[in-house]
Structure formats: C-alpha cells, structure tokens
Design a protein around this motif. Structure first.
Motif, PDB file in Angstrom:
ATOM      1  N   LEU A 141      37.518  48.086  51.925  1.00 33.75           N
ATOM      2  CA  LEU A 141      37.640  47.405  50.636  1.00 33.75           C
ATOM      3  C   LEU A 141      38.137  46.000  50.943  1.00 33.75           C
ATOM      4  O   LEU A 141      39.168  45.828  51.596  1.00 33.75           O
ATOM      5  CB  LEU A 141      38.644  48.107  49.718  1.00 33.75           C
ATOM      6  CG  LEU A 141      39.132  47.291  48.506  1.00 33.75           C
ATOM      7  CD1 LEU A 141      37.982  46.948  47.567  1.00 33.75           C
ATOM      8  CD2 LEU A 141      40.242  48.043  47.777  1.00 33.75           C
ATOM      9  N   SER A 142      37.404  44.996  50.476  1.00 33.94           N
ATOM     10  CA  SER A 142      37.797  43.603  50.665  1.00 33.94           C
ATOM     11  C   SER A 142      37.970  42.960  49.295  1.00 33.94           C
ATOM     12  O   SER A 142      37.046  42.947  48.481  1.00 33.94           O
ATOM     13  CB  SER A 142      36.733  42.848  51.469  1.00 33.94           C
ATOM     14  OG  SER A 142      37.148  41.522  51.705  1.00 33.94           O
ATOM     15  N   VAL A 143      39.178  42.455  49.049  1.00 31.13           N
ATOM     16  CA  VAL A 143      39.484  41.824  47.768  1.00 31.13           C
ATOM     17  C   VAL A 143      39.854  40.369  48.029  1.00 31.13           C
ATOM     18  O   VAL A 143      40.753  40.074  48.807  1.00 31.13           O
ATOM     19  CB  VAL A 143      40.662  42.518  47.057  1.00 31.13           C
ATOM     20  CG1 VAL A 143      40.965  41.836  45.732  1.00 31.13           C
ATOM     21  CG2 VAL A 143      40.370  43.995  46.842  1.00 31.13           C
ATOM     22  N   THR A 144      39.128  39.472  47.361  1.00 32.22           N
ATOM     23  CA  THR A 144      39.431  38.048  47.430  1.00 32.22           C
ATOM     24  C   THR A 144      39.883  37.596  46.053  1.00 32.22           C
ATOM     25  O   THR A 144      39.244  37.915  45.054  1.00 32.22           O
ATOM     26  CB  THR A 144      38.201  37.235  47.872  1.00 32.22           C
ATOM     27  OG1 THR A 144      37.827  37.650  49.189  1.00 32.22           O
ATOM     28  CG2 THR A 144      38.499  35.744  47.873  1.00 32.22           C
ATOM     29  N   GLU A 145      40.972  36.874  46.018  1.00 31.39           N
ATOM     30  CA  GLU A 145      41.475  36.284  44.786  1.00 31.39           C
ATOM     31  C   GLU A 145      41.519  34.772  44.960  1.00 31.39           C
ATOM     32  O   GLU A 145      41.937  34.277  46.015  1.00 31.39           O
ATOM     33  CB  GLU A 145      42.878  36.819  44.461  1.00 31.39           C
ATOM     34  CG  GLU A 145      42.879  38.234  43.922  1.00 31.39           C
ATOM     35  CD  GLU A 145      42.272  38.345  42.529  1.00 31.39           C
ATOM     36  OE1 GLU A 145      42.563  37.494  41.657  1.00 31.39           O
ATOM     37  OE2 GLU A 145      41.489  39.279  42.312  1.00 31.39           O
ATOM     38  N   ILE A 146      41.071  34.065  43.928  1.00 34.05           N
ATOM     39  CA  ILE A 146      41.037  32.601  43.947  1.00 34.05           C
ATOM     40  C   ILE A 146      42.013  32.099  42.893  1.00 34.05           C
ATOM     41  O   ILE A 146      41.821  32.330  41.697  1.00 34.05           O
ATOM     42  CB  ILE A 146      39.609  32.090  43.704  1.00 34.05           C
ATOM     43  CG1 ILE A 146      38.689  32.614  44.810  1.00 34.05           C
ATOM     44  CG2 ILE A 146      39.585  30.568  43.629  1.00 34.05           C
ATOM     45  CD1 ILE A 146      37.227  32.357  44.617  1.00 34.05           C
ATOM     46  N   LYS A 147      43.038  31.420  43.363  1.00 33.83           N
ATOM     47  CA  LYS A 147      44.118  30.981  42.483  1.00 33.83           C
ATOM     48  C   LYS A 147      43.697  29.807  41.586  1.00 33.83           C
ATOM     49  O   LYS A 147      44.076  29.746  40.429  1.00 33.83           O
ATOM     50  CB  LYS A 147      45.329  30.577  43.327  1.00 33.83           C
ATOM     51  CG  LYS A 147      46.562  30.279  42.526  1.00 33.83           C
ATOM     52  CD  LYS A 147      47.753  30.050  43.422  1.00 33.83           C
ATOM     53  CE  LYS A 147      49.023  29.945  42.617  1.00 33.83           C
ATOM     54  NZ  LYS A 147      50.201  29.863  43.454  1.00 33.83           N
ATOM     55  N   LEU A 148      42.906  28.931  42.132  1.00 39.39           N
ATOM     56  CA  LEU A 148      42.521  27.704  41.441  1.00 39.39           C
ATOM     57  C   LEU A 148      41.708  27.996  40.179  1.00 39.39           C
ATOM     58  O   LEU A 148      40.573  28.455  40.252  1.00 39.39           O
ATOM     59  CB  LEU A 148      41.709  26.819  42.391  1.00 39.39           C
ATOM     60  CG  LEU A 148      41.342  25.435  41.884  1.00 39.39           C
ATOM     61  CD1 LEU A 148      42.600  24.595  41.685  1.00 39.39           C
ATOM     62  CD2 LEU A 148      40.410  24.747  42.865  1.00 39.39           C
ATOM     63  N   GLY A 149      42.300  27.768  39.022  1.00 36.54           N
ATOM     64  CA  GLY A 149      41.594  27.877  37.755  1.00 36.54           C
ATOM     65  C   GLY A 149      41.285  29.287  37.272  1.00 36.54           C
ATOM     66  O   GLY A 149      40.498  29.457  36.355  1.00 36.54           O
ATOM     67  N   ASP A 150      41.877  30.310  37.867  1.00 31.83           N
ATOM     68  CA  ASP A 150      41.585  31.685  37.453  1.00 31.83           C
ATOM     69  C   ASP A 150      42.758  32.263  36.676  1.00 31.83           C
ATOM     70  O   ASP A 150      43.799  32.568  37.262  1.00 31.83           O
ATOM     71  CB  ASP A 150      41.275  32.564  38.670  1.00 31.83           C
ATOM     72  CG  ASP A 150      40.806  33.960  38.284  1.00 31.83           C
ATOM     73  OD1 ASP A 150      40.833  34.306  37.080  1.00 31.83           O
ATOM     74  OD2 ASP A 150      40.414  34.704  39.189  1.00 31.83           O
TER      75      ASP A 150
END
Length: 186
Positions: A141-150
């Motif tokens: 399981l690969s989870v990517t989170e993007i902080k910029l503007g989310d």
C-alpha cells in the motif's frame, strides 16, 4: 488549526487542474513509479485516480500485468480512460466504486496506491481495511499526501496510525517539500 472542511471527492468540474504539468514539480509520475517498485507483471490498484495524472506511467510500467482504476465518480473514470486511450494504453480496467467497498476480489492486488485521495474519504479506517482485504499477502500500500493546497491533507503521523490500525506495517517513507509518500506492507 482545525480543518472544518467536510471530506468528499473533488468535483469533476475542477478535475482539469489535476492534469497541470506543473504538478511534476511537486511529484512527477516518474518519481512516484520509483517509489512503487512495480514488477512488470503486477496487478495495480489506483484508488481515486481522478482524471488519471499518474495512470499512463503506471500502466506502461506493468506491460505483463494490469492497472485497475477505481473511482466513485464515473466522469473521472471516463476522463482517465480517454487519456489512456489517446496514448494507446490498454490493459486498464475502470471500475466505478466506493473506497470502502472496492469492487475487486480479495487477495487479487499486488500494489495499491492513493495520491491525495484518502482525506476525501469520510471513513478512512474502512477504506484502509478494504485495501487490506484486496491486497495479496505482503502486498504494498503506497499513500502519497500533498500538503500544498489540499484541504484534505493527512499529516504523516496520523497516516501511520491509520494504516497500522488497519493491519499494515510501515515499510518505507519518502519526503518532498510539499508532499510525502509512505509505503506499507500487508
């Protein structure tokens, strides 16, 4: 600062900005692929692909396998399928479905990945439990989170707790200035 934003899928009308080539600065498909470590024959689940920003690169990297896209919005799947068709990429299955009841068989997925999507799911725990169900033993399981503007960004420490409570084990972490990717093993 508490986020009062109610979780939910990105409106289809705003999906176009997800295809902006400037996203490569934050996280390119090539960089994401290096974090997934896909085998050519892997069956890969992309949950919440939106219009398919990462889908073509992932599909090309599994020529003997298959990419399965699951999204709650048929319009997003249609956009992703159109992009893949224009690039001449086959072996992709598009399924409309909910992230808490993924429409694939138990133990049929080698790698599942989500990019800036889990925060949009009202019941994150149920989503992670269902991903655990569909993965093969030792699946990734690969989870990517993007902080910029989310507005739905999940902090790294919270993500680890959520995944571990669903039965996953931390495997690897990657960080960028505006994002992180955490890989877990079933």
């Amino acid at each position: 600062m508490k986020n009062n934003h109610a979780p939910g899928p990105m409106p289809v009308e705003k999906a176009g900005h997800l295809l902006n080539p400037l996203r490569n600065i934050i996280l390119s498909p090539k960089k994401l692929l290096s974090r997934l470590g896909l085998k050519r024959s892997a069956t890969v689940l992309e949950l919440g692909p939106g219009p398919g920003y990462f889908s073509p690169a992932v599909a090309k990297s599994v020529p003997e396998g298959k990419l399965i896209l699951v999204d709650v919005q048929q319009e997003m799947l249609d956009m992703a399928k159109e992009r893949l068709d224009k690039k001449g990429i086959g072996k992709v299955e598009c399924l409309k479905g909910d992230a808490t009841s993924i429409p694939v068989e138990s133990g049929s997925i080698d790698v599942a990945f989500l990019v800036a999507m889990l925060g949009e799911v009202p019941d994150r725990e149920a989503c992670l439990r269902d991903i655990h169900r569909v993965l093969v033993k030792n699946g990734l399981l690969s989870v990517t989170e993007i902080k910029l503007g989310d507005p739905d960004f999940i902090p790294k420490s919270e993500m680890v707790k959520l995944a571990e409570s669903a039965g996953f084990h931390l495997f690897a972490q990657y960080s960028g200035f505006f994002h992180y990717t955490i890989n877990f093993i079933k």
